[in-house]
Design a protein around this motif. Structure first.
Motif, PDB file in Angstrom:
ATOM      1  N   ALA A 114       0.834  -1.202   0.000  1.00 11.64           N
ATOM      2  CA  ALA A 114       0.000   0.000   0.000  1.00 11.64           C
ATOM      3  C   ALA A 114       0.870   1.253   0.000  1.00 11.64           C
ATOM      4  CB  ALA A 114      -0.925  -0.012   1.221  1.00 11.64           C
ATOM      5  N   GLN A 115       1.931   1.234   0.803  1.00  8.47           N
ATOM      6  CA  GLN A 115       2.834   2.397   0.853  1.00  8.47           C
ATOM      7  C   GLN A 115       3.546   2.580  -0.476  1.00  8.47           C
ATOM      8  OE1 GLN A 115       5.660   2.430   4.084  1.00  8.47           O
ATOM      9  NE2 GLN A 115       4.084   2.016   5.608  1.00  8.47           N
ATOM     10  N   ARG A 116       4.011   1.457  -1.043  1.00 11.06           N
ATOM     11  CA  ARG A 116       4.713   1.514  -2.317  1.00 11.06           C
ATOM     12  C   ARG A 116       3.829   2.192  -3.361  1.00 11.06           C
ATOM     13  NH1 ARG A 116       5.177  -3.702  -6.095  1.00 11.06           N
ATOM     14  NH2 ARG A 116       3.186  -2.836  -6.762  1.00 11.06           N
ATOM     15  N   ASP A 117       2.560   1.769  -3.427  1.00  8.47           N
ATOM     16  CA  ASP A 117       1.710   2.279  -4.500  1.00  8.47           C
ATOM     17  C   ASP A 117       1.181   3.677  -4.217  1.00  8.47           C
ATOM     18  OD1 ASP A 117       2.236   0.159  -6.076  1.00  8.47           O
ATOM     19  OD2 ASP A 117       0.454  -0.979  -5.518  1.00  8.47           O
ATOM     20  N   ALA A 118       1.028   4.023  -2.913  1.00  5.60           N
ATOM     21  CA  ALA A 118       0.627   5.397  -2.597  1.00  5.60           C
ATOM     22  C   ALA A 118       1.698   6.356  -3.102  1.00  5.60           C
ATOM     23  CB  ALA A 118       0.431   5.548  -1.096  1.00  5.60           C
ATOM     24  N   LEU A 119       2.953   5.949  -2.939  1.00  3.44           N
ATOM     25  CA  LEU A 119       4.070   6.775  -3.393  1.00  3.44           C
ATOM     26  C   LEU A 119       4.190   6.734  -4.918  1.00  3.44           C
ATOM     27  CD1 LEU A 119       5.978   8.473  -1.780  1.00  3.44           C
ATOM     28  CD2 LEU A 119       7.570   6.558  -1.667  1.00  3.44           C
ATOM     29  N   ARG A 120       3.969   5.560  -5.461  1.00  5.20           N
ATOM     30  CA  ARG A 120       4.089   5.379  -6.917  1.00  5.20           C
ATOM     31  C   ARG A 120       3.045   6.243  -7.647  1.00  5.20           C
ATOM     32  NH1 ARG A 120       3.149   0.368 -10.664  1.00  5.20           N
ATOM     33  NH2 ARG A 120       1.871  -0.411  -8.966  1.00  5.20           N
ATOM     34  N   MET A 121       1.864   6.413  -7.015  1.00  2.21           N
ATOM     35  CA  MET A 121       0.818   7.256  -7.605  1.00  2.21           C
ATOM     36  C   MET A 121       1.293   8.694  -7.777  1.00  2.21           C
ATOM     37  SD  MET A 121      -2.424   5.777  -7.781  1.00  2.21           S
ATOM     38  CE  MET A 121      -3.802   6.545  -6.932  1.00  2.21           C
ATOM     39  N   ARG A 122       2.238   9.129  -6.936  1.00  5.89           N
ATOM     40  CA  ARG A 122       2.669  10.527  -6.968  1.00  5.89           C
ATOM     41  C   ARG A 122       3.831  10.763  -7.910  1.00  5.89           C
ATOM     42  NH1 ARG A 122       0.139  13.324  -3.190  1.00  5.89           N
ATOM     43  NH2 ARG A 122      -1.028  12.122  -1.652  1.00  5.89           N
ATOM     44  N   ILE A 123       4.388   9.695  -8.465  1.00  2.73           N
ATOM     45  CA  ILE A 123       5.513   9.861  -9.382  1.00  2.73           C
ATOM     46  C   ILE A 123       4.978  10.123 -10.789  1.00  2.73           C
ATOM     47  CG2 ILE A 123       7.405   8.603 -10.484  1.00  2.73           C
ATOM     48  CD1 ILE A 123       8.113   7.566  -7.716  1.00  2.73           C
ATOM     49  N   PRO A 124       5.399  11.218 -11.414  1.00  6.61           N
ATOM     50  CA  PRO A 124       4.796  11.628 -12.687  1.00  6.61           C
ATOM     51  C   PRO A 124       5.188  10.731 -13.859  1.00  6.61           C
ATOM     52  CG  PRO A 124       6.610  13.085 -12.116  1.00  6.61           C
ATOM     53  CD  PRO A 124       6.424  12.171 -10.951  1.00  6.61           C
ATOM     54  N   ASN A 125       4.451  10.894 -14.942  1.00  6.33           N
ATOM     55  CA  ASN A 125       4.696  10.129 -16.172  1.00  6.33           C
ATOM     56  C   ASN A 125       6.060  10.492 -16.771  1.00  6.33           C
ATOM     57  OD1 ASN A 125       4.234   8.413 -18.292  1.00  6.33           O
ATOM     58  ND2 ASN A 125       2.423   9.485 -19.055  1.00  6.33           N
ATOM     59  N   ILE A 126       6.593   9.580 -17.592  1.00  8.41           N
ATOM     60  CA  ILE A 126       7.849   9.843 -18.302  1.00  8.41           C
ATOM     61  C   ILE A 126       7.548  10.760 -19.487  1.00  8.41           C
ATOM     62  CG2 ILE A 126       9.768   8.809 -19.569  1.00  8.41           C
ATOM     63  CD1 ILE A 126       9.716   7.909 -16.683  1.00  8.41           C
TER      64      ILE A 126
END
Length: 426
Positions: A97-109
Motif C-alpha cells: 500500500a505504501q509503495r503504490d501510494a508513493l508510486r501514484m505521486r511519481i509523474p509520467n515519463i
RNA sequence: GCAGACGUCGCUUAGCCUGGUAUAGCGCCGGAUUUGAAAUCCGGUGUCCUUGUGACUCGGGAGUUCAAAUCUCUCCGUCUGCGCCA
C-alpha cells in the motif's frame, strides 16, 4: 502510475526524467525499497501458506483413510500457523500500500521532445493559425461585452449559488448550444462516437485518471454519497473501461464526450479573471482515444489536427504551443495547447489542451488489451475540442463590432436559425 | 425506499444444499493434418513472486475452520415485484 517493471529494470529512465523536471530522486528510491521489502515479506508469507496447504491436504488424506489420530496430530502441529500468516500478510500488505501510494505521486515519463523550462513562459511556439483582425476601434474585453449586452448575469449567479457562478442568457446562451452541436457534429463526422457520461464519479475510478492533489483543489465532493462532480468528461470517458481487458479488434476507441464540467478553482484570482473565462461550471466537448501503445503518438497528432480543423472553421486566430516540463503536470507525457488571441485582454490564452497520457492512466485503471504474450496496458489520450465558455470569450473578443454586437462564425449560423450576429438582450 | 433472487477465468456455464486441487463449451493463441482453407485432433489461454511439487484468484471486505467458490456477517452491483417519481 508507472508500471512497476520501470522501477525494477529501468529506474535510470525515471531518474533522468526527474532530472529534466528538476525533482529529487527520494521518492523513486523509496518505491524501490518498499518494493523489495514487499517481495521479501510476500515470499515468507507464501512459504507459510505452502506449509498450511500441505497440512490441509494431509488432514484431508488422513480423514479419508479413517485415521483420525493422524489428522489430529497434523492439526495440532499447524495450530498457530494462521496467526503467523496474518502477521506477515499484514506487513506485506502495508508495504504494498505504501509503495503504490508513493508510486501514484511519481509523474509520467516525458516525451523526449518536451522543451525544458520552469513555467509556462518556457513553452515553445509550434504553429500560428488565422489572422489577427484589425477591428478599427478600441477592443472591449469580453466582460464589458457580456455586461453591456446583458448576456451573463453574474450578480444573480453569486446570489443563488456563489461567486463565479452565473446565468447565461439570450443570444449568448443560444450560441453556447450551437457550439456544442457543431463541435459534436464535427467529430462525429471524423468517426468519433458521441457519449454523454455520468456527471459524478466514485473515488476509485477518479483516482485512476487524475492527479491526487486535484481532489483538494479541483473537484467538488457530493456528500453523503462520496461522489465527485466531474471536472471534464475526459475523466468518466477514460475510466469507462476500467478493469477491462479489451480485444485488440476494438482499438482504437474514439469518443467525443459532451458534458458540463465543475471546478472549484481553489486559490484567489485577480481582476483579470472577471467574466466567464475562469468559472466553476462550463460545458466542454472532449475528444478521447484509447489505443494500442504503438499508435498513440499518431493519435496525438490526430487529436491536434481535429482541434485545429475545428478552430479554423470557427474562423479564429490562435497559436499552438508545446508545453514545457515545468508546466506539464503529473499525468501527460506530452501536451499541446491551443491559445486563442484575445484582443480585449491583449494576449494569447489557453482554449484547448491536447495530451498523450501513454499508459499512465491505464496502469491505474487496470485497463489492458489482449496480446499473444499476455495482457498489456493500453494508451489513453484526450484533447479539448471546444470548452464553450472560453470559445465564447474568443468569439466575442475577436468578432466584436463597434456597437458591441458580435458577428457569429459562419459555421454556427445554421444552428442559430440563420442569425448573423449576437443581439443585446431585450 | 421495501421484499425476493442473483454475482464463478475474455464470454457462457457446472460446482454451493452436504467445506477438501475451479467444470465444460465458445472465443483467442500455438502445433498436427492439408497445395491452401474449413472441419478434425492435441496443447495453451487470470494475477504475483525468489519459476516452485510455489502463492493468490469465484463482486469487495471481514469472520468461523487444519482447510472456504461452498458456512456466517457486512458492503457494492444486477434483475424481478411493490412504492415513489420527470
Amino acid at each position: 502510475m508507472l508500471d512497476i517493471s520501470m522501477f525494477r529494470g529501468h529506474a535510470d529512465v525515471i531518474r533522468a526524467d526527474h532530472d529534466r523536471r528538476g525533482l529529487t530522486h527520494e521518492n523513486i528510491d523509496e518505491v524501490i525499497r518498499l518494493d523489495e521489502e514487499w517481495r521479501r515479506a510476500r515470499y515468507d508469507a507464501d512459504q507459510l501458506r505452502k506449509a498450511r496447504n500441505e497440512a490441509a491436504r494431509g488432514v484431508a488424506a488422513a480423514k479419508k483413510s479413517g485415521d483420525s489420530a493422524a489428522a489430529d496430530s497434523i492439526m495440532a502441529e499447524v495450530a498457530d500457523i494462521g496467526a503467523k500468516i496474518d502477521e506477515l500478510g499484514a506487513h506485506s500488505n502495508e508495504c504494498l500500500a505504501q509503495r503504490d501510494a508513493l508510486r501514484m505521486r511519481i509523474p509520467n515519463i516525458l516525451h523526449t521532445d518536451v522543451p525544458v523550462g520552469e513555467d509556462d513562459q518556457k513553452n515553445t511556439l509550434r504553429s500560428m493559425h488565422g489572422e489577427k483582425v484589425e477591428l478599427g476601434f478600441e477592443a472591449r474585453n469580453h466582460n464589458d461585452l457580456i455586461e453591456m449586452n446583458g448576456w451573463v448575469d453574474q450578480a444573480r449567479g453569486a446570489k443563488v449559488t456563489g461567486s463565479r457562478f452565473y446565468f447565461m442568457q439570450g443570444d449568448l446562451a443560444r450560441l453556447e448550444m450551437a457550439l456544442q452541436q457543431y463541435g459534436a457534429d464535427f467529430l462525429m463526422d471524423r468517426g468519433y462516437t458521441l457519449v454523454q457520461p455520468p456527471l459524478m464519479m466514485n473515488r476509485e475510478a477518479y483516482e485512476g485518471v487524475t492527479d491526487l492533489e486535484d481532489f483538494e483543489t479541483v473537484m467538488y465532493g457530493v456528500e453523503p454519497d462520496k461522489h465527485y462532480l466531474i471536472a471534464t468528461s475526459e475523466h468518466p470517458l477514460t475510466a469507462m473501461r476500467m478493469d477491462e481487458i479489451i480485444e485488440p479488434s476494438e482499438l482504437p476507441i474514439r469518443l467525443v464526450g459532451v458534458s458540463p464540467c465543475f471546478r472549484r478553482e481553489v486559490g484567489a484570482h485577480g481582476l483579470s479573471d472577471r467574466g466567464i473565462w475562469r468559472v466553476h461550471q462550463f460545458t466542454k466537448i472532449e475528444q478521447i482515444v484509447i489505443c494500442h501503445p504503438d499508435d498513440s503518438w499518431g493519435h496525438h497528432e490526430e487529436l491536434l489536427d481535429n482541434a485545429i480543423g475545428l478552430w479554423d472553421n470557427l474562423g479564429l486566430h490562435y497559436r499552438v504551443v508545446n508545453i514545457c516540463t515545468g508546466d506539464m503536470g503529473t499525468v501527460a507525457s506530452r501536451k499541446y495547447d491551443l491559445e486563442a488571441w484575445l484582443p480585449g485582454a491583449g494576449g494569447y490564452k489557453e482554449v484547448v489542451s491536447c495530451s498523450n497520457c501513454t499508459d499512465y492512466q491505464a496502469n491505474r485503471l487496470r485497463m489492458r488489451y489482449r496480446t499473444t504474450e499476455g495482457n498489456a496496458a493500453v494508451h489513453t489520450l484526450n484533447s479539448t475540442a471546444v470548452a464553450t465558455s472560453r470559445a465564447l470569450v474568443a468569439i466575442m473578443e475577436q468578432n466584436q463590432m463597434e456597437d458591441g454586437r458580435v458577428s457569429i462564425p459562419e459555421v454556427l449560423r445554421p444552428y442559430m436559425g440563420g442569425q448573423g450576429a449576437l443581439e443585446p438582450l431585450q
